[in-house]
Design a protein around this motif. Structure first.
Motif, short mmCIF file in Angstrom:
data_model
loop_
_atom_site.label_atom_id
_atom_site.label_comp_id
_atom_site.label_asym_id
_atom_site.label_seq_id
_atom_site.Cartn_x
_atom_site.Cartn_y
_atom_site.Cartn_z
N TYR A 7 5.94 46.12 20.54
CA TYR A 7 4.52 46.06 20.85
C TYR A 7 3.86 44.81 20.31
N SER A 8 4.53 44.10 19.43
CA SER A 8 3.91 42.87 18.94
C SER A 8 4.79 41.66 19.10
N SER A 9 5.93 41.79 19.80
CA SER A 9 6.76 40.60 19.92
C SER A 9 6.52 39.85 21.22
N LEU A 10 5.62 40.38 22.06
CA LEU A 10 5.28 39.66 23.28
C LEU A 10 3.81 39.26 23.23
N HIS A 11 3.50 38.06 23.72
CA HIS A 11 2.12 37.58 23.70
C HIS A 11 1.29 38.41 24.67
N PRO A 12 0.18 38.98 24.20
CA PRO A 12 -0.57 39.88 25.09
C PRO A 12 -1.18 39.22 26.30
N ARG A 13 -1.37 37.89 26.25
CA ARG A 13 -2.16 37.27 27.31
C ARG A 13 -1.37 36.61 28.42
N TYR A 14 -0.06 36.60 28.30
CA TYR A 14 0.72 35.93 29.36
C TYR A 14 1.61 36.93 30.06
N VAL A 15 1.87 36.69 31.35
CA VAL A 15 2.77 37.59 32.06
C VAL A 15 4.20 37.37 31.57
N PHE A 46 1.84 42.15 32.87
CA PHE A 46 1.46 41.85 31.50
C PHE A 46 2.17 42.82 30.54
#
Lengths: 300, 239, 281
Positions: free
Chosen positions: B85-93, B131
């Motif tokens: 839940y925190s290893s992917l950037h929330p703002r990019y696809v 996303f």
């Protein structure tokens, strides 16, 4: 690998479509907040008045008509006339352009400056952080109106100088905000992942840290707008902002002050305009913060 | 593939790893087991260069991590983080995030490779434009694995890859990892507090406690009960 | 003897972005005597919500409907908020997953326990409350209760914090304890310790325990009965000792997809979720 996947013809458009879908969801959630919608309506009204002032105005805002000095609100002068016989309604309309000009100038310069300083400061740390933050502290230590006053007094009165002066006092909070976000983001797993791929600190700041600071900055911007309007009005009131005969709302209150007991409309109408627009921006900001603030949002 | 000698790592004032040495052969899957605070995750992060205060020697595929530039190291070793839940950037696809390591390193045709990777991890190319918040925990972890594989590394470091996932999803991810290791000839170093997971995934493992290694053993030894240390026995009993 | 807890047809729903409702708990019915009941499910199964609905601590935007919800004969469905509040803490307690987040970080541990005692008995004297607090710290096998009394939550280890939490919840001798993932944040060696303390308290004081967890194996070893939840519904209800005879494919799937130290090294059997498990909406 022998698998041949079906490649999308135009990936950039697909990304834009995905972002647009997100935006629509955001708008739908925004619409469920009635006060936020009220705020948005007020802001849109302001933009509308500013854009169509020449069409909506009934009189020339600069043309004095000494026979109609201090006329009460009537069919000719919808909101009355000021001490030089100019229609207040038309002056309010043209004044909205000035309000927007000041707010626009200040926001467009102070927010990016603060954002960049804060994001760099927070991500890089070290002596860069120390220097930037001490400079920020210096600007924050002085009351905003006082600092703006000092700058305008030094630069000379006028609307652009007033905007510049307000900008110089408005950027520090953005720097603080952006730095706080950057400190959290720079150690997150997704930033580390990209660092491990060899990303430069520049790339990390611009493409990874700054997008995460934007929510807080945008919310702050809407709240700031109300404050900027009031500061500009304050400067105008003292005579250091927009100069006569410009129909700036603060200046209008200043001149109307003398007649407040008998011809209350001269000062009150611009006051109500300032109040309404500030309220609109505040309501909008509140609704945006409920939607955007990462600390308030539930984790999905 | 990975050789660590006499590693000492200092983290927020105390010694998080103390005089630890081990090595991993190419193609092997090596496990680091221990409870929280044992130092196992710290070792991984130090190999990846996320901790600065350490001494000892670490070499990956013959390269000394201290002397090798980051981009070169990135092509050899990559990491999969614990919390999907925190290893992917929330703002990019997703597609942009998988392609980014390739873009940074100037690899040709990142879009094609992104689509290939998405197929490889079992998600399919149409996930490119979603996303992260639209994906479940298991799906996100798959994406994290795809991103780690983008630069074709030989060694994959996995920090508690399934701890944050439901048990049924864990099974899928573990199966996926095993399949990838076989297909791509990867070397794994897996960190977990779950002895059953490590025993399933790794041929050899090292038990850590309070920043120090307790014992190193093989899967066979674990299964047969040929265990030297009491702490290890306690871990097995509690598992 | 009437059941301690009786729930019939509990439904909990949340509003989603489109304005409709997402059903999170869909028709759950269970009874509990003075025994240990385990509710097992993955994330999103509705297990935590069931526990919270019973306690009455769901957020206000949740929509709840239930045919019967009774605690020791008291009808909770029509109970006033005041009655529910008095039951909570006094006769019904809840332990949450991470003591870091459920203990007040700016108050010492002792003060918090005393506060919990005081809520139950406003007239108790300061020294009596303190003695009672120290007593409960001893009951949860904390070795130096005097020292721990004046520590802050962040100074405690995970296991100690959870024991303090348990102490705080049982000091008023509730009849029912709901434990929501009480050991998930703890190390395995500490886990057994905390579970044995919980077991001791429950059996000695004759409490009913609802143990909510995602760990089927743990629950089967610790509880008397096990309920398995999937997508808001109960798919299996069985005695813990007979778990290996479980019939529902989801339960069997959960049991078989875990790696075992002495298990096979073949690919783990993956759960093929059947839409029919979620049942009719």
């Amino acid at each position: 690998m022998s698998v041949t996947p079906d490649l999308v013809a135009d990936p950039k458009r697909a990304v834009r479509a995905a972002r647009w879908a997100e935006f629509k969801i955001f708008t739908r959630r925004f619409m469920r907040n009635p006060l936020g919608v009220v705020g948005l309506v007020i802001v849109v009204l302001l933009l509308f008045c500013a854009a169509f002032a020449p069409l909506l105005a009934t009189h020339d805002p600069y043309l004095p008509s000494l026979t109609d000095r201090l006329a009460a609100p009537s069919a000719t002068y919808w909101l009355g006339a000021d001490e030089l016989g100019r229609d207040i309604y038309s002056r309010i309309l043209y004044g909205s352009q000035l309000t927007l000009l000041i707010v626009g100038l200040v926001i467009v310069t102070s927010a990016p400056i603060g954002l960049i300083i804060g994001a760099v400061s927070g991500t890089v740390g070290g002596w860069v952080d120390v220097i930037f933050m001490r400079i920020t502290d210096v600007f924050l230590a002085i009351p905003k109106l006082l600092l703006a006053l000092a700058f305008v007094a030094a630069l000379g009165p006028g609307i652009t100088n007033a905007a510049l002066a307000i900008t110089l006092t408005a950027w520090p909070p953005y720097a603080r905000l952006a730095r706080a976000e950057a400190l959290i983001v720079r150690n997150s797993d997704y930033v580390n992942a990209v660092r491990l791929a060899g990303a430069s600190e520049f790339r990390i700041i611009v493409f990874h840290v700054i997008p995460m600071c934007l929510s807080s900055v945008i919310v702050r911007m809407t709240f700031d707008m109300a404050g900027i309007i009031l500061t500009a009005a304050g400067l105008g009131f003292i005579g250091l902002g927009a100069q006569p005969p410009l129909p700036e709302w603060g200046a209008m209150i200043s001149t109307g002050r003398k007649f407040i007991f008998d011809q209350w409309w001269v000062a009150t109408v611009p006051g109500i305009a300032i109040f309404t627009v500030s309220l609109g921006f505040n309501l909008l900001g509140d609704a945006l913060r409920d939607l955007l603030d990462p600390h308030l949002r539930q984790r999905k | 593939m990975l050789s660590i000698q006499h590693l000492n790592v200092e983290f927020s004032g105390k010694l998080a790893v103390r005089d630890t040495s081990f090595s991993v052969e190419p193609g092997e899957s090596f496990g680091l087991v221990g409870e929280s605070g044992s130092g196992k995750s710290t070792i991984l992060r130090t190999v990846m260069g996320l901790n600065a205060n350490w001494n000892g020697s670490i070499s990956v595929d013959g390269l000394d991590v201290r002397k090798t530039p980051r981009k070169q190291l990135a092509k050899v070793v990559q990491m999969v983080f614990q919390d999907p839940y925190s290893s992917l950037h929330p703002r990019y696809v997703i597609g942009q995030q998988i392609a980014e390591p390739m873009k940074i390193n100037g690899i040709a045709n990142p879009e094609r490779r992104t689509a290939e990777l998405l197929e490889l991890i079992g998600l399919g190319a149409k996930f490119q434009f979603r996303f992260p918040h639209e994906l479940s925990g298991g799906q996100r972890q798959r994406v994290a694995i795809a991103r780690a594989l983008a630069l074709n590394p030989k060694l994959l470091l996995l920090d508690e890859p399934t701890s944050a996932l439901d048990v049924s999803i864990q099974a899928e991810i573990l199966n996926l990892l095993n399949r990838l290791r076989k297909e791509l000839g990867l070397t794994f170093v897996i960190v977990s507090h779950d002895l059953a997971v490590i025993s399933y995934m790794c041929e050899r493992l090292m038990v850590m406690r309070n920043a120090q290694p307790v014992e190193t053993l093989t899967r066979e030894q674990l299964r047969s009960g040929a265990i030297a240390e009491d702490y290890t026995k306690a871990l097995i009993a509690a598992a | 003897m009437s059941a301690l807890v009786e729930i019939e047809n509990l439904r909990v729903a949340f509003r989603n972005d489109d304005g409709g409702y997402n059903d999170a708990v869909r028709g759950v019915s269970l009874t509990l005597g003075r025994e240990k009941l385990g509710i097992v499910g993955e994330s999103g199964s509705g297990k935590s919500l069931t526990g919270r609905a019973l306690l009455g601590v769901l957020p206000p935007y949740a929509r709840i409907s239930v045919d019967t919800m009774a605690f020791d004969g008291i009808d909770l469905k029509s109970a006033s908020p005041k009655l529910r509040r008095s039951l909570r803490g006094g006769r019904m307690g809840m332990i949450l997953q991470d003591p870091k987040f459920s203990l007040n970080p700016v108050m010492t541990v002792g003060k918090q326990i005393v506060e919990a005692i005081r809520i139950g008995d406003r007239r108790i004297s300061g020294s009596d409350a303190r003695k009672k607090a120290l007593g409960i710290l001893e009951a949860v096998h904390i070795r130096e209760p005097e020292r721990v009394f004046s520590l802050y939550p962040h100074e405690l280890s995970g296991g100690m914090g959870q024991r303090v939490m348990i102490g705080m919840m049982v000091v008023r001798e509730p009849d029912l304890l709901i434990a929501d993932e009480p050991t998930s944040a703890l190390d395995v060696t500490v886990r057994t310790q905390v579970l044995s303390i919980l077991d001791e308290l429950v059996t000695r004081r004759g409490m009913g325990l609802i143990f909510i967890s995602h760990d089927l194996n743990l629950v089967s070893k610790f509880c008397d009965r096990v309920i398995v939840m999937y997508a808001g519904r109960i798919v299996e209800s069985i005695e813990a000792s007979r778990l290996s005879e479980a019939t529902h494919p989801y339960t069997r799937g959960l049991l078989s997809c875990l790696p075992q130290i002495d298990g096979s090294l073949e690919p783990l059997p993956v759960l093929n979720r059947d839409a029919s498990w979620a049942g009719a909406a």
